[in-house]
Design an enzyme around this catalytic site. Structure first.
Site, PDB file in Angstrom:
ATOM      1  N   PRO A   1       1.449  -0.556   0.248  1.00  0.00           N
ATOM      2  CA  PRO A   1      -0.187  -0.019   0.190  1.00  0.00           C
ATOM      3  C   PRO A   1       0.840   1.123   0.073  1.00  0.00           C
ATOM      4  CG  PRO A   1      -0.503  -1.369   2.223  1.00  0.00           C
ATOM      5  CD  PRO A   1       0.714  -1.842   0.599  1.00  0.00           C
ATOM      6  N   GLU A   2       0.460   2.035  -1.234  1.00  0.00           N
ATOM      7  CA  GLU A   2       1.274   4.023  -0.918  1.00  0.00           C
ATOM      8  C   GLU A   2       0.055   4.561  -0.644  1.00  0.00           C
ATOM      9  OE1 GLU A   2       2.316   4.496  -5.199  1.00  0.00           O
ATOM     10  OE2 GLU A   2       2.722   1.945  -4.801  1.00  0.00           O
TER      11      GLU A   2
ATOM     12  N   LYS B   1       3.236   6.597   4.232  1.00  0.00           N
ATOM     13  CA  LYS B   1       2.657   5.118   4.177  1.00  0.00           C
ATOM     14  C   LYS B   1       2.316   4.654   5.888  1.00  0.00           C
ATOM     15  CE  LYS B   1       5.271   4.596   0.040  1.00  0.00           C
ATOM     16  NZ  LYS B   1       5.925   3.818  -0.867  1.00  0.00           N
TER      17      LYS B   1
ATOM     18  N   ARG C   1       3.680 -11.569   3.547  1.00  0.00           N
ATOM     19  CA  ARG C   1       5.134 -12.002   3.575  1.00  0.00           C
ATOM     20  C   ARG C   1       6.061 -10.712   4.803  1.00  0.00           C
ATOM     21  NH1 ARG C   1       6.498  -9.121  -1.870  1.00  0.00           N
ATOM     22  NH2 ARG C   1       8.801  -9.648  -1.030  1.00  0.00           N
TER      23      ARG C   1
ATOM     24  N   ARG D   1      13.397  -1.248  -9.668  1.00  0.00           N
ATOM     25  CA  ARG D   1      11.582  -2.352  -9.764  1.00  0.00           C
ATOM     26  C   ARG D   1      11.366  -2.115 -11.193  1.00  0.00           C
ATOM     27  NH1 ARG D   1       9.503  -0.215  -5.171  1.00  0.00           N
ATOM     28  NH2 ARG D   1       8.056  -1.947  -5.363  1.00  0.00           N
TER      29      ARG D   1
END
Length: 289
Positions: A2-3, A58, A125, A278
């Site tokens: 999530p940003e 965040k 994760r 990325r």
DNA sequence: CACTTGACCTGTCCGC
DNA sequence: TGCGGACAGGTCAAGT
């Protein structure tokens, strides 16, 4: 995962759902997800009331009635999902949810509230965490005190943006956008989306970007973030809001995860490259190096 | 200083 | 169907 828009969506949801409620218990079966001693849990969390839900970049900040805050970072796969007491007795979950019965195998932390509801911190994760800080010490946390300006605040003027860009003149623009010390809250999705909107190649060095395009980038960042908040954020894989529902921005995305498809602006094929380590999406025609 | 790589973890997808 | 490798929205530490 999530940003800023996703964390903001969760923040708004939690604000409606849990402010004013007391925490009866908090527990975890994975230490790193809740690196707080039993002592601290008993003394500073249990039986304290939630008074506010904030956000910085965040990071979610749950304010308690004792001048402490719970700091929550969702990292890549974190979710904060609220379930009222009725779920314990068979109430269904929303149709647009990714998750069913809770707790499930990704549940790392469970918080019980005084009306019988529960808050689940799910994190496939295990990169995310829930920690605690005294409010007076929050700004001493390195991650927070070095964090750049909030892109949606009134204080984030073009002048400030330009000055911060200038400090990173020799860096690739995508790396700069992802750096939380420069601007808070932008991640991989919104970096790609903003660069497409401003027609800037992600590998371009800041000093090679014209004044007009820097201005366009500044405006694009704000527009993209605001649009995503309106859509409830982006659900690419794991993200859900505080009620377990998906966001819809991803279907409005212009480049992110659109490799092989046509650019909405010029019709050329969107490609995917690596930038700042990325996966990075762009239109090779609109965004020239 | 700027950039890359590896680490932290689990899960999914793709090719053989 | 199984297996290995690459990759996934974040961040930090260490190395070049």
């Amino acid at each position: 995962m999530p940003e800023l828009p996703e964390v903001e969506t969760v923040r708004r949801g939690l604000e409606k759902l849990i402010v004013g409620k007391k925490i009866i218990n908090i527990s975890s079966d994975w230490q790193k997800s809740l690196p707080i001693t039993d002592n601290e849990i008993n003394n500073s969390i249990k039986n304290h009331e939630i008074v506010s839900i904030g956000r910085r970049g965040k990071l979610l900040i749950i304010g308690l009635d004792n001048s402490r805050s719970l700091l929550i970072h969702l990292r890549m796969t974190g979710q904060m999902v609220y379930r009222s007491e009725s779920y314990r007795f068979g109430a269904g979950h929303p149709n647009d949810s990714l998750i069913g019965k809770l707790p499930d195998k990704s549940t790392r932390v469970i918080m019980e509230l005084d009306n019988g509801s529960r808050l689940f911190f799910n994190d496939q994760r295990k990169f995310g965490f829930i920690n605690i800080s005294e409010n007076s010490k929050i700004n001493q946390i390195p991650f927070l005190n070095k964090m750049g300006p909030e892109p949606l605040s009134q204080d984030f003027t073009y002048k400030i943006f330009k000055a911060r860009m200038k400090n990173r003149a020799n860096s690739q623009i995508k790396a700069v956008l992802l750096d939380q010390k420069v601007i808070a809250g932008i991640g991989n999705i919104y970096a790609d989306e903003s660069l497409w909107m401003a027609k800037i190649h992600p590998l371009k060095k800041v000093l090679e970007i014209s004044e007009a395009k820097q201005r366009a980038l500044y405006e694009s960042i704000i527009e993209v973030l605001n649009t995503s908040i309106e859509k409830g954020g982006s659900t690419d894989r794991n993200y859900v809001d505080a009620e377990g529902k998906k966001g819809s921005y991803i279907s409005f995305a212009k480049v992110f995860r659109r490799e092989g498809k046509k650019c909405y602006r010029c019709g050329k094929t969107i490609i995917k490259i690596r930038a700042a380590g990325r996966g990075t999406h762009l239109c090779p025609n609109c965004q020239r190096i």
